[in-house]
Design a protein around this motif. Structure first.
Motif, PDB file in Angstrom:
ATOM      1  N   PHE A  21      21.693  33.052  23.494  1.00  0.00           N
ATOM      2  CA  PHE A  21      22.781  32.474  24.278  1.00  0.00           C
ATOM      3  C   PHE A  21      22.293  31.187  24.930  1.00  0.00           C
ATOM      4  CE2 PHE A  21      20.495  34.817  27.515  1.00  0.00           C
ATOM      5  CZ  PHE A  21      20.547  33.968  28.615  1.00  0.00           C
ATOM      6  N   ALA A  22      23.238  30.345  25.285  1.00  0.00           N
ATOM      7  CA  ALA A  22      22.951  29.130  26.042  1.00  0.00           C
ATOM      8  C   ALA A  22      24.001  29.011  27.136  1.00  0.00           C
ATOM      9  CB  ALA A  22      22.999  27.904  25.148  1.00  0.00           C
ATOM     10  N   THR A  23      23.567  28.669  28.327  1.00  0.00           N
ATOM     11  CA  THR A  23      24.498  28.362  29.402  1.00  0.00           C
ATOM     12  C   THR A  23      24.497  26.855  29.542  1.00  0.00           C
ATOM     13  OG1 THR A  23      24.030  30.448  30.511  1.00  0.00           O
ATOM     14  CG2 THR A  23      25.078  28.724  31.828  1.00  0.00           C
ATOM     15  N   LEU A  24      25.646  26.252  29.244  1.00  0.00           N
ATOM     16  CA  LEU A  24      25.723  24.796  29.260  1.00  0.00           C
ATOM     17  C   LEU A  24      26.690  24.330  30.326  1.00  0.00           C
ATOM     18  CD1 LEU A  24      28.548  23.747  27.607  1.00  0.00           C
ATOM     19  CD2 LEU A  24      27.288  24.907  25.795  1.00  0.00           C
ATOM     20  N   ARG A  25      26.509  23.095  30.720  1.00  0.00           N
ATOM     21  CA  ARG A  25      27.365  22.491  31.734  1.00  0.00           C
ATOM     22  C   ARG A  25      28.185  21.399  31.072  1.00  0.00           C
ATOM     23  NH1 ARG A  25      27.684  23.518  36.962  1.00  0.00           N
ATOM     24  NH2 ARG A  25      28.459  21.874  38.292  1.00  0.00           N
ATOM     25  N   LEU A  26      29.495  21.476  31.249  1.00  0.00           N
ATOM     26  CA  LEU A  26      30.419  20.488  30.714  1.00  0.00           C
ATOM     27  C   LEU A  26      31.284  20.045  31.886  1.00  0.00           C
ATOM     28  CD1 LEU A  26      31.527  19.037  28.213  1.00  0.00           C
ATOM     29  CD2 LEU A  26      33.015  20.999  27.840  1.00  0.00           C
ATOM     30  N   TYR A  27      31.064  18.809  32.323  1.00  0.00           N
ATOM     31  CA  TYR A  27      31.661  18.305  33.561  1.00  0.00           C
ATOM     32  C   TYR A  27      31.257  19.236  34.683  1.00  0.00           C
ATOM     33  CZ  TYR A  27      34.011  14.977  30.609  1.00  0.00           C
ATOM     34  OH  TYR A  27      34.266  13.984  29.720  1.00  0.00           O
ATOM     35  N   SER A  28      32.186  19.784  35.448  1.00  0.00           N
ATOM     36  CA  SER A  28      31.794  20.625  36.581  1.00  0.00           C
ATOM     37  C   SER A  28      31.880  22.123  36.256  1.00  0.00           C
ATOM     38  CB  SER A  28      32.673  20.309  37.791  1.00  0.00           C
ATOM     39  OG  SER A  28      34.029  20.540  37.481  1.00  0.00           O
ATOM     40  N   PHE A  29      31.983  22.458  34.968  1.00  0.00           N
ATOM     41  CA  PHE A  29      32.110  23.851  34.551  1.00  0.00           C
ATOM     42  C   PHE A  29      30.886  24.305  33.771  1.00  0.00           C
ATOM     43  CE2 PHE A  29      36.388  22.090  34.792  1.00  0.00           C
ATOM     44  CZ  PHE A  29      36.999  22.996  35.643  1.00  0.00           C
ATOM     45  N   GLN A  30      30.534  25.589  33.924  1.00  0.00           N
ATOM     46  CA  GLN A  30      29.455  26.189  33.141  1.00  0.00           C
ATOM     47  C   GLN A  30      30.058  27.188  32.163  1.00  0.00           C
ATOM     48  OE1 GLN A  30      25.618  26.116  36.071  1.00  0.00           O
ATOM     49  NE2 GLN A  30      26.103  27.987  35.083  1.00  0.00           N
ATOM     50  N   PHE A  31      29.530  27.192  30.947  1.00  0.00           N
ATOM     51  CA  PHE A  31      29.956  28.116  29.902  1.00  0.00           C
ATOM     52  C   PHE A  31      28.720  28.779  29.323  1.00  0.00           C
ATOM     53  CE2 PHE A  31      33.042  24.662  29.960  1.00  0.00           C
ATOM     54  CZ  PHE A  31      34.245  25.332  29.977  1.00  0.00           C
ATOM     55  N   THR A  32      28.746  30.092  29.181  1.00  0.00           N
ATOM     56  CA  THR A  32      27.686  30.801  28.484  1.00  0.00           C
ATOM     57  C   THR A  32      28.208  31.101  27.090  1.00  0.00           C
ATOM     58  OG1 THR A  32      26.803  31.718  30.520  1.00  0.00           O
ATOM     59  CG2 THR A  32      26.183  32.822  28.470  1.00  0.00           C
ATOM     60  N   VAL A  33      27.495  30.596  26.077  1.00  0.00           N
ATOM     61  CA  VAL A  33      27.971  30.680  24.703  1.00  0.00           C
ATOM     62  C   VAL A  33      26.915  31.278  23.786  1.00  0.00           C
ATOM     63  CG1 VAL A  33      29.533  28.716  24.972  1.00  0.00           C
ATOM     64  CG2 VAL A  33      27.209  28.306  24.188  1.00  0.00           C
ATOM     65  N   THR A  34      27.392  31.854  22.687  1.00  0.00           N
ATOM     66  CA  THR A  34      26.532  32.303  21.597  1.00  0.00           C
ATOM     67  C   THR A  34      27.075  31.680  20.314  1.00  0.00           C
ATOM     68  OG1 THR A  34      27.841  34.296  21.229  1.00  0.00           O
ATOM     69  CG2 THR A  34      25.957  34.502  22.720  1.00  0.00           C
ATOM     70  N   ARG A  35      26.415  31.903  19.212  1.00  0.00           N
ATOM     71  CA  ARG A  35      26.831  31.325  17.922  1.00  0.00           C
ATOM     72  C   ARG A  35      28.292  31.653  17.626  1.00  0.00           C
ATOM     73  NH1 ARG A  35      23.852  29.617  13.499  1.00  0.00           N
ATOM     74  NH2 ARG A  35      21.997  30.276  14.615  1.00  0.00           N
ATOM     75  N   ASN A  36      29.041  30.643  17.191  1.00  0.00           N
ATOM     76  CA  ASN A  36      30.445  30.750  16.779  1.00  0.00           C
ATOM     77  C   ASN A  36      31.424  31.068  17.906  1.00  0.00           C
ATOM     78  OD1 ASN A  36      29.815  30.169  14.072  1.00  0.00           O
ATOM     79  ND2 ASN A  36      29.254  32.303  13.738  1.00  0.00           N
ATOM     80  N   ASP A  37      31.009  30.889  19.169  1.00  0.00           N
ATOM     81  CA  ASP A  37      31.944  31.085  20.273  1.00  0.00           C
ATOM     82  C   ASP A  37      32.952  29.946  20.336  1.00  0.00           C
ATOM     83  OD1 ASP A  37      30.962  33.454  21.178  1.00  0.00           O
ATOM     84  OD2 ASP A  37      30.027  32.667  22.985  1.00  0.00           O
TER      85      ASP A  37
END
Length: 75
Positions: A6-22
């Protein structure tokens, strides 16, 4: 076979935790068209069930590649 990562990424002021094909849903990104490839370079955390790498503030981009494709713009 690789473990689920998994990766927790920041896009503008939001955080998303994603895995492959999310699929993530976010606000429209200015200057980006449907079909454009995005490379996320603000990753806060990477990991599996066995380990976690936390950035200070970001994980070194040499350690990962998190990409996405814009599939649609909301109305």
């Amino acid at each position: 076979q690789y473990p689920a990562v998994f990766a927790t990424l920041r896009l503008y002021s939001f955080q998303f935790t994603v895995t492959r094909n999310d699929l993530i849903v976010c606000h429209r990104i200015k200057g980006v068209q449907v079909g454009d490839m995005l490379r996320f370079d603000r990753v806060v955390e990477l990991g599996t069930t066995d380990y976690t790498i936390r950035g200070r503030p970001w994980v070194d981009p040499a350690l990962y590649s998190v990409d996405g494709v814009v599939i649609e713009h909301g109305k």
